[in-house]
Scaffold this active site. Structure first.
Site, mmCIF file in Angstrom:
data_model
loop_
_atom_site.group_PDB
_atom_site.id
_atom_site.type_symbol
_atom_site.label_atom_id
_atom_site.label_comp_id
_atom_site.label_asym_id
_atom_site.label_seq_id
_atom_site.Cartn_x
_atom_site.Cartn_y
_atom_site.Cartn_z
ATOM 1 N N GLU A 72 9.239 7.426 19.961
ATOM 2 C CA GLU A 72 8.238 6.552 20.585
ATOM 3 C C GLU A 72 8.029 5.357 19.673
ATOM 4 O O GLU A 72 8.411 5.385 18.510
ATOM 5 C CB GLU A 72 6.865 7.235 20.657
ATOM 6 C CG GLU A 72 6.740 8.410 21.529
ATOM 7 C CD GLU A 72 5.574 9.257 21.029
ATOM 8 O OE1 GLU A 72 4.429 8.791 21.086
ATOM 9 O OE2 GLU A 72 5.837 10.365 20.555
ATOM 10 N N LYS A 94 9.169 3.196 9.362
ATOM 11 C CA LYS A 94 8.458 1.916 9.284
ATOM 12 C C LYS A 94 9.436 0.751 9.384
ATOM 13 O O LYS A 94 10.413 0.702 8.636
ATOM 14 C CB LYS A 94 7.701 1.820 7.957
ATOM 15 C CG LYS A 94 6.541 2.785 7.845
ATOM 16 C CD LYS A 94 5.354 2.264 8.640
ATOM 17 C CE LYS A 94 4.062 2.702 8.032
ATOM 18 N NZ LYS A 94 3.193 1.755 7.498
ATOM 19 N N GLU A 138 -3.686 5.171 20.607
ATOM 20 C CA GLU A 138 -3.981 3.998 19.793
ATOM 21 C C GLU A 138 -4.677 2.940 20.642
ATOM 22 O O GLU A 138 -4.183 2.565 21.707
ATOM 23 C CB GLU A 138 -2.644 3.452 19.260
ATOM 24 C CG GLU A 138 -2.761 2.666 17.995
ATOM 25 C CD GLU A 138 -2.782 3.541 16.729
ATOM 26 O OE1 GLU A 138 -2.872 4.787 16.838
ATOM 27 O OE2 GLU A 138 -2.735 2.950 15.642
ATOM 28 N N LYS A 143 5.681 3.028 17.290
ATOM 29 C CA LYS A 143 4.492 3.250 16.460
ATOM 30 C C LYS A 143 3.587 2.036 16.644
ATOM 31 O O LYS A 143 3.869 0.941 16.152
ATOM 32 C CB LYS A 143 4.880 3.427 14.993
ATOM 33 C CG LYS A 143 3.686 3.759 14.112
ATOM 34 C CD LYS A 143 4.143 4.171 12.727
ATOM 35 C CE LYS A 143 2.994 4.595 11.820
ATOM 36 N NZ LYS A 143 1.784 3.810 11.885
ATOM 37 N N CYS A 193 -13.357 -39.067 6.761
ATOM 38 C CA CYS A 193 -14.361 -40.133 6.696
ATOM 39 C C CYS A 193 -14.734 -40.517 5.267
ATOM 40 O O CYS A 193 -15.487 -41.474 5.061
ATOM 41 C CB CYS A 193 -15.618 -39.722 7.464
ATOM 42 S SG CYS A 193 -16.550 -38.417 6.644
ATOM 43 N N CYS A 219 -14.305 -35.843 2.276
ATOM 44 C CA CYS A 219 -13.664 -35.551 3.561
ATOM 45 C C CYS A 219 -12.433 -36.439 3.734
ATOM 46 O O CYS A 219 -12.534 -37.664 3.590
ATOM 47 C CB CYS A 219 -14.658 -35.809 4.690
ATOM 48 S SG CYS A 219 -13.886 -35.774 6.326
ATOM 49 N N TYR A 239 -0.486 9.069 23.060
ATOM 50 C CA TYR A 239 0.769 9.589 22.509
ATOM 51 C C TYR A 239 0.709 11.038 22.043
ATOM 52 O O TYR A 239 1.687 11.567 21.552
ATOM 53 C CB TYR A 239 1.291 8.715 21.371
ATOM 54 C CG TYR A 239 0.289 8.357 20.292
ATOM 55 C CD1 TYR A 239 -0.281 9.331 19.477
ATOM 56 C CD2 TYR A 239 -0.063 7.036 20.082
ATOM 57 C CE1 TYR A 239 -1.189 9.000 18.493
ATOM 58 C CE2 TYR A 239 -0.976 6.689 19.096
ATOM 59 C CZ TYR A 239 -1.537 7.668 18.306
ATOM 60 O OH TYR A 239 -2.433 7.340 17.333
ATOM 61 N N CYS A 248 -17.800 -30.934 6.109
ATOM 62 C CA CYS A 248 -18.021 -32.366 5.987
ATOM 63 C C CYS A 248 -19.448 -32.596 6.465
ATOM 64 O O CYS A 248 -19.797 -32.234 7.588
ATOM 65 C CB CYS A 248 -17.016 -33.126 6.857
ATOM 66 S SG CYS A 248 -17.493 -34.837 7.133
ATOM 67 N N CYS A 294 -18.765 -38.309 11.229
ATOM 68 C CA CYS A 294 -17.348 -38.314 10.834
ATOM 69 C C CYS A 294 -16.481 -38.391 12.091
ATOM 70 O O CYS A 294 -16.661 -37.603 13.025
ATOM 71 C CB CYS A 294 -17.039 -37.032 10.052
ATOM 72 S SG CYS A 294 -15.278 -36.743 9.803
ATOM 73 N N TYR A 298 0.844 -1.200 0.000
ATOM 74 C CA TYR A 298 0.000 0.000 0.000
ATOM 75 C C TYR A 298 0.881 1.251 0.000
ATOM 76 O O TYR A 298 0.662 2.190 -0.775
ATOM 77 C CB TYR A 298 -0.908 -0.015 1.236
ATOM 78 C CG TYR A 298 -1.714 1.262 1.406
ATOM 79 C CD1 TYR A 298 -2.952 1.408 0.786
ATOM 80 C CD2 TYR A 298 -1.228 2.319 2.166
ATOM 81 C CE1 TYR A 298 -3.688 2.582 0.920
ATOM 82 C CE2 TYR A 298 -1.949 3.495 2.306
ATOM 83 C CZ TYR A 298 -3.176 3.620 1.688
ATOM 84 O OH TYR A 298 -3.882 4.783 1.821
ATOM 85 N N ASP A 303 0.506 -0.473 16.421
ATOM 86 C CA ASP A 303 -0.301 -0.876 15.280
ATOM 87 C C ASP A 303 -1.718 -1.191 15.745
ATOM 88 O O ASP A 303 -2.043 -2.313 16.103
ATOM 89 C CB ASP A 303 0.330 -2.109 14.613
ATOM 90 C CG ASP A 303 -0.176 -2.276 13.192
ATOM 91 O OD1 ASP A 303 -0.883 -1.378 12.703
ATOM 92 O OD2 ASP A 303 0.148 -3.303 12.582
HETATM 93 S S1 IVH Z 1 1.462 10.777 16.439
HETATM 94 C C1 IVH Z 1 -0.074 14.557 14.433
HETATM 95 N N1 IVH Z 1 2.506 8.739 17.653
HETATM 96 O O1 IVH Z 1 0.166 6.033 13.276
HETATM 97 C C2 IVH Z 1 0.594 13.263 14.728
HETATM 98 N N2 IVH Z 1 0.926 8.308 15.938
HETATM 99 O O2 IVH Z 1 0.569 6.334 10.426
HETATM 100 C C3 IVH Z 1 -0.342 12.255 15.199
HETATM 101 N N3 IVH Z 1 0.440 5.923 15.613
HETATM 102 O O3 IVH Z 1 -2.506 8.244 12.776
HETATM 103 C C4 IVH Z 1 0.181 10.897 15.286
HETATM 104 N N4 IVH Z 1 1.782 5.171 17.168
HETATM 105 O O4 IVH Z 1 -2.796 6.198 14.409
HETATM 106 C C5 IVH Z 1 1.665 9.143 16.704
HETATM 107 N N5 IVH Z 1 3.491 7.018 18.872
HETATM 108 C C6 IVH Z 1 2.646 7.425 17.921
HETATM 109 C C7 IVH Z 1 1.885 6.523 17.169
HETATM 110 C C8 IVH Z 1 1.042 6.997 16.167
HETATM 111 C C9 IVH Z 1 0.901 4.838 16.248
HETATM 112 C C10 IVH Z 1 -0.502 5.873 14.499
HETATM 113 C C11 IVH Z 1 -1.588 6.904 14.527
HETATM 114 C C12 IVH Z 1 -1.341 7.713 13.298
HETATM 115 C C13 IVH Z 1 -0.703 6.700 12.403
HETATM 116 C C14 IVH Z 1 0.055 7.314 11.269
#
Ligand code: IVH
Length: 675
Positions: free
Chosen positions: A114, A314, A173, A116, A411, A408, A225, A426, A431, A35, A118
């Protein structure tokens, strides 16, 4: 130029489609990296042809439009997305852009790092310290009102600590931890229900349930965050200072945060995080680097989509290629025939993978993976391995598409796919694979808890024709068993005793043990206490079942239909004749217990030797306590059995007392914590 315009159009359609799959359907089709590549290509083309940029282009907005089933919430401060850096060079290039923009006169820049997380971004609005609204990001300007759902998340305080300003919006998050995800899937599997594919989509799907009671059953968590709107808050001059303030207000803020003056140290830090990502009990997909000084953030400002003062580095997706040796079909206890890939073992996402589910016939067809292919394997959610696609360049010329078997494998009976359903079944209720699955479930801990009915024994009893259904457990031919090798007098006597004990299990356990579709432990207990006796449930109509608090039409129809099937009515008759208890725990005069844990919140983790985790939770609830799935500042105590990793660490961090089994038993008996 025409070629570029056409490709731009095509990319916009593709990106819109994948946005919809990701943000609205919670069912992405392609890996994040693919993506991101589409978006990067579109951005590059638009940069070359600025006249082709339109306001509606995916490059100009933060995410997908909000879904209409929830009320709309307009964000007073927009919720923006982040720009990405896919490698260290891009990360360094971003820091250079920041420094250049700030100019030579600016003070030295410190970088706040920090994780990130998910999950799913939400904004929590507190007024006078009280949670009044929670909203998803939506398109960044308007999100969905998910207040009721977010209130069920244990990590999210209803009320902030003293000193909260009149208004503070906290962005963060919502996610599902890996242990919680694994536990949810184990429970799904036990109930014969479909398992979830990865924690992120499960968290998003759980949060967007129309019925918050369903969200409440999912063990969701939250990390804060960032701030949104703040009225009359204390002066803050740094991002990390803000996070410390949020922490002091009682919000969960992840401890993996750090400040660096030197970009080389930031680069070293992201490598450290990458190496340690599997030590965490939640998924991350990168490291967010922010300019720590808030005055400098103001100076840098925003692009249409994202702040200039932050970047998401990333982590590379965990994907590997390996050989798909064969596609086989497994038969679940409900008869579901699930195709899965046998793989040449490959190390991915922190462990070795030798098999991966292919979910159903449509998935195999859509991916067009074939035995003999080299395939791309990803450990989605770092939990469930997934075959993404074949490497077509390596496919042999004589390869043919895989077709779903018609019979299956257990059986030999026909496999059928009901109209409109994705799953194949099945059709043979007798079975042996299904019979075994049903009996194993019936005997399992959360159900009738039959000691001595492990997989091998059940397999033996079924293959010897001693057991054909769960009622047969109460009519075992002990003389025949006693004549077999390996069954001494004591073990036969133990079996007899286990069966006798199971006869007295309350109705909730029996209902769960019967594997009625949509009836897990909670629903089974709700049904048992609402109707008190099986006979009352048997005569109830759909409306009466649906009227029970916490049950909806799907469950009611399923239970009602199941009870009316002749085969099942017959099974219940035989259970009745065998003297199996048909009364709910309360009605059966179960031991009255004192509410010694009223007001306490006791979390259970790991494996206990004396009770299953469900039983431990039930014992807590029976004594007036709460037993949420995760540890927070509000937790009274954590009961830690064997293997209770991340919760233990969190409890220790928060200073929550940790109890061993003996201390737990004392707590249950007296309501007292060890000194
Ligand atoms: S700051 C204006 N900090 O990642 C800045 N985002 O890909 C706001 N996310 O929309 C985001 N960990 O959903 C920030 N430590 C972190 C994060 C974080 C995950 C997410 C968040 C954001 C998305 C962007």
């Amino acid at each position: 130029m025409d070629g570029a315009a056409a490709r731009i159009d095509e990319l916009r359609v593709l990106i819109d489609h994948h946005d919809q799959r990701y943000h609205v359907d919670d069912a992405p089709e392609i890996p994040d990296a693919d993506y991101d590549a589409l978006l990067a290509e579109l951005r590059a083309l638009e940069a070359e042809h600025p006249d082709l940029v339109t306001p509606g282009s995916p490059t100009q907005r933060a995410g997908a439009p909000a879904r209409s089933t929830f009320a709309e919430v307009a964000h007073r401060v927009p919720m923006r997305s982040l720009d990405n850096a896919f490698d260290v060079d891009e990360l360094r290039a971003w820091t250079e852009r920041v420094l250049r923009r700030l100019g030579d006169d600016a003070p030295p820049v410190a970088w706040a790092c920090e994780l990130k997380f998910d999950g799913l971004a939400v904004s929590l609005r507190y007024e006078d310290g009280v949670l009044v609204q929670a909203a998803t990001r939506g398109d960044g300007r308007v999100g969905e009102d998910v207040t009721a759902n977010v209130r069920t998340i244990d990590d999210v305080p209803d009320r902030l600590a003293d000193g909260a300003p009149p208004v503070v919006e906290v962005r963060g998050e919502v996610y599902m931890g890996l242990t919680a995800f694994a536990e949810l899937n184990a429970a799904q599997e036990q109930a014969g229900e479909k398992t979830y594919v990865n924690p992120r989509n499960t968290a998003a799907g759980s949060l967007r349930q129309k019925d918050a009671a369903v969200t409440a059953t999912r063990d969701l968590s939250f990390w804060a965050y960032q701030l949104g709107e703040v009225v009359d808050g204390p002066e803050q001059d740094s991002h990390l200072g803000t996070l410390a303030w949020l922490d002091a207000l009682g919000l969960p803020v992840d401890a993996h945060r750090a400040r660096f003056d030197d970009v080389d140290d930031v680069v070293a830090h992201v490598a450290t995080v990458e190496a340690a990502r599997h030590d965490l009990d939640y998924e991350i997909d990168g490291v967010v680097v922010k300019v720590d000084d808030l005055a400098l953030q103001d100076e840098l400002g925003f692009t249409a989509r994202a702040p200039r003062w932050a970047i998401a580095y990333k982590l590379p997706p965990e994907e590997r290629t390996t050989r798909l040796l064969d596609i086989e079909v497994s038969i679940g206890p409900g008869g579901q025939a699930t195709p899965f890939a046998r793989l040449e073992p490959v190390f991915v996402g922190g462990s070795t993978v030798a098999a991966a589910t292919l979910h159903n016939a449509d998935q195999v067809a859509a991916k067009d993976v074939r035995p003999g292919d080299v395939v791309v394997v990803r450990k989605a959610g770092d939990v469930i391995p997934e075959v993404l696609r074949p490497v077509l360049a390596e496919r042999s010329a004589d390869s043919v598409p895989w077709t779903f078997p018609t019979d299956c494998p257990a059986c030999g009976g026909p496999l059928v796919r009901p109209e409109g359903e994705a799953a194949t079944f099945c059709a043979n209720h007798a079975c042996p694979r299904q019979v075994r699955g049903r009996i194993e479930h019936f005997a399992s801990r959360g159900a009738m808890d039959l000691e001595g009915f492990g997989e091998q024994r059940v397999d033996l009893f079924v293959s010897e024709g001693l057991l054909v259904d769960v009622a047969g457990v109460f009519a075992l031919d002990y003389d025949r068993i006693a004549a077999w090798d390996g069954f001494g007098e004591t073990s036969v006597e133990n079996l007899r005793r286990a069966v006798d004990a199971a006869r007295d299990r309350p109705l909730g356990r029996l209902l769960f043990g019967l594997r009625i579709p949509h009836v897990g432990t909670t629903v089974a207990d709700v049904l048992a206490s609402a109707f008190g006796h099986l006979d009352a449930l048997v005569v109830a109509d759909v409306e009466a079942i649906e009227a029970v608090e916490g049950l909806g039409p799907i469950i009611a129809t399923s239970v009602h239909g199941w009870l009316r099937e002749e085969r099942n009515a017959d099974l219940l008759d035989r259970l009745r004749t065998a003297g199996v208890c048909l009364e709910a725990a309360e009605a059966a005069g179960g031991d009255e217990v004192e509410p010694v844990l009223a007001g306490m919140s006791v979390v259970v983790t790991g494996t206990l030797s004396s009770r299953s985790r469900d039983e431990a939770k039930a014992a807590i609830v029976a004594r007036g306590g709460k037993s949420p799935g995760s540890v927070s500042a509000k937790t009274t105590a954590l009961v830690a059995g064997e293997g209770g990793g991340s919760k233990l660490a969190k409890a220790e961090d928060l200073g929550v007392p940790v109890l061993d089994e003996a201390a737990f038993e004392r707590l249950l008996a007296t309501g007292e914590l060890p000194a």
